[in-house]
Scaffold this motif. Sequence first.
Motif, PDB file in Angstrom:
ATOM      1  N   ARG A 167       0.843  -1.201  -0.005  1.00 39.67           N
ATOM      2  CA  ARG A 167      -0.017  -0.008   0.052  1.00 39.67           C
ATOM      3  C   ARG A 167       0.814   1.162   0.059  1.00 39.67           C
ATOM      4  N   LYS A 171     -10.719  -3.118   5.111  1.00 39.50           N
ATOM      5  CA  LYS A 171     -11.262  -4.145   3.824  1.00 39.50           C
ATOM      6  C   LYS A 171     -11.770  -5.457   4.398  1.00 39.50           C
ATOM      7  N   TYR A 204       8.168 -11.355  -4.622  1.00 40.85           N
ATOM      8  CA  TYR A 204       9.032 -10.098  -4.780  1.00 40.85           C
ATOM      9  C   TYR A 204      10.571 -10.739  -4.642  1.00 40.85           C
ATOM     10  N   SER A 261       3.935  -8.357   0.311  1.00 39.67           N
ATOM     11  CA  SER A 261       4.852  -7.578   0.616  1.00 39.67           C
ATOM     12  C   SER A 261       5.445  -7.669   1.852  1.00 39.67           C
ATOM     13  N   LYS A 318      -3.848 -15.648  -0.526  1.00 35.05           N
ATOM     14  CA  LYS A 318      -2.988 -14.742  -0.339  1.00 35.05           C
ATOM     15  C   LYS A 318      -3.395 -14.149   1.335  1.00 35.05           C
TER      16      LYS A 318
HETATM   17  C1  PBG Z   1      -5.575  -4.671  -3.555  1.00 30.49           C
HETATM   18  C2  PBG Z   1      -4.193  -5.600  -3.512  1.00 30.49           C
HETATM   19  C3  PBG Z   1      -3.485  -5.460  -2.342  1.00 30.49           C
HETATM   20  C4  PBG Z   1      -2.317  -6.412  -2.764  1.00 30.49           C
HETATM   21  C5  PBG Z   1      -2.505  -6.675  -4.096  1.00 30.49           C
HETATM   22  N1  PBG Z   1      -3.651  -6.081  -4.507  1.00 30.49           N
HETATM   23  C6  PBG Z   1      -3.349  -4.986  -0.977  1.00 30.49           C
HETATM   24  C7  PBG Z   1      -4.782  -4.699  -0.447  1.00 30.49           C
HETATM   25  O1  PBG Z   1      -5.584  -5.741  -0.428  1.00 30.49           O
HETATM   26  O2  PBG Z   1      -4.943  -3.618   0.203  1.00 30.49           O
HETATM   27  C8  PBG Z   1      -1.060  -6.789  -1.647  1.00 30.49           C
HETATM   28  C9  PBG Z   1       0.045  -7.362  -2.444  1.00 30.49           C
HETATM   29  C10 PBG Z   1       1.156  -7.385  -1.221  1.00 30.49           C
HETATM   30  O3  PBG Z   1       0.980  -6.928  -0.132  1.00 30.49           O
HETATM   31  O4  PBG Z   1       2.329  -7.620  -1.560  1.00 30.49           O
HETATM   32  N2  PBG Z   1      -6.325  -4.872  -4.774  1.00 30.49           N
END
Ligand code: PBG
Length: 307
Positions: free
Chosen positions: A188, A200, A296, A257, A231
């Motif tokens: 983010r 969310k 990554y 991330s 995820k």
């Molecule tokens: C949102 C989205 C997110 C990630 C990929 N697409 C973050 C969220 O849901 O706020 C996160 C990926 C990551 O943290 O590496 N569409």
Amino acid sequence: MVEETKLGTENLIYPLFVEDGVAIKTEINSLPNNFRWSIDTLIPEIERCVKLGINSFVLFPAVKESLKDTVASYSYASDNFYLDAIRKIKETFPGISLMSDVAMDPYSSDGHDGLVRDGLILNDETLPILGQMSLAQAQAGIDVLGPSDMMDGRVGYLRGVLDTNDYKDVSIMSYSVKYASAFYGPFRDALDSAPKSGDKKSYQMNPANKREALLEAQLDFEEGADMLMVKPATSYLDVIHLLKENFDIPITAYNVSGEYAMVCAASQKGWLDYNSAMSEMLLSIRRAGADGILTYFAKDFASLVKG
Ligand code: PBG
């Protein structure tokens, strides 16, 4: 001979961030060694990755605040740099597999993946917006759509949009089982896409739930998803395993991330050995059942195994 799990560069999908402009290579603070690129610097970077054996990429847009609005209209604007980047990448590297992000948050002034009204996320009203975004990405030449928004019914909706517009060969990798996780923080930061208010949790899943993961995956499977994703990855290895046992389509996992940032931070302090921690983390995700891993670490792992 007795090693049960094989992990290779072919299992990895590399997330890349693109922004508008020229000659840009800006390191993302909380994601060391990951950058926001402009298209002219991104093309040679993809070239380097392809030489290392990486064949799959997922592209995320970093959009200027001034282009964001409540309905994410920039996501399908004709002068959109992200769509332009998709076109140029596929022209230059027709053989790679290029995946998109389908969600409102990079383009939304509310920073949410769906349409917001009076503090609520409107599921069904979001679908046509995701449809327009997806069609624009298909027209630009994307190979795989990646709906990361978690609205209900969007896989079937997007499949319908693709099929009626004659994009039958574009596939869908659905972020089916996406938890409301603390580990998305650095991402983010990368996109300036944190929600402006609220969280969310009304559309992403509760980390306590595993049976619900089966339901989410089943719906996406029936709606026509070609791949199912879990995820984040490392805190949810049991869920990856569950999906692998229950569905005969490819399973992917997003090594997000925050998982990457933790390994980087501890390695910088000398508390972990970067290469060993990276390899063990990726191998474990693969052992749990992931066919593909969005990570990554992709470039560093590819360099390591190439020697
Ligand atoms: C949102 C989205 C997110 C990630 C990929 N697409 C973050 C969220 O849901 O706020 C996160 C990926 C990551 O943290 O590496 N569409």
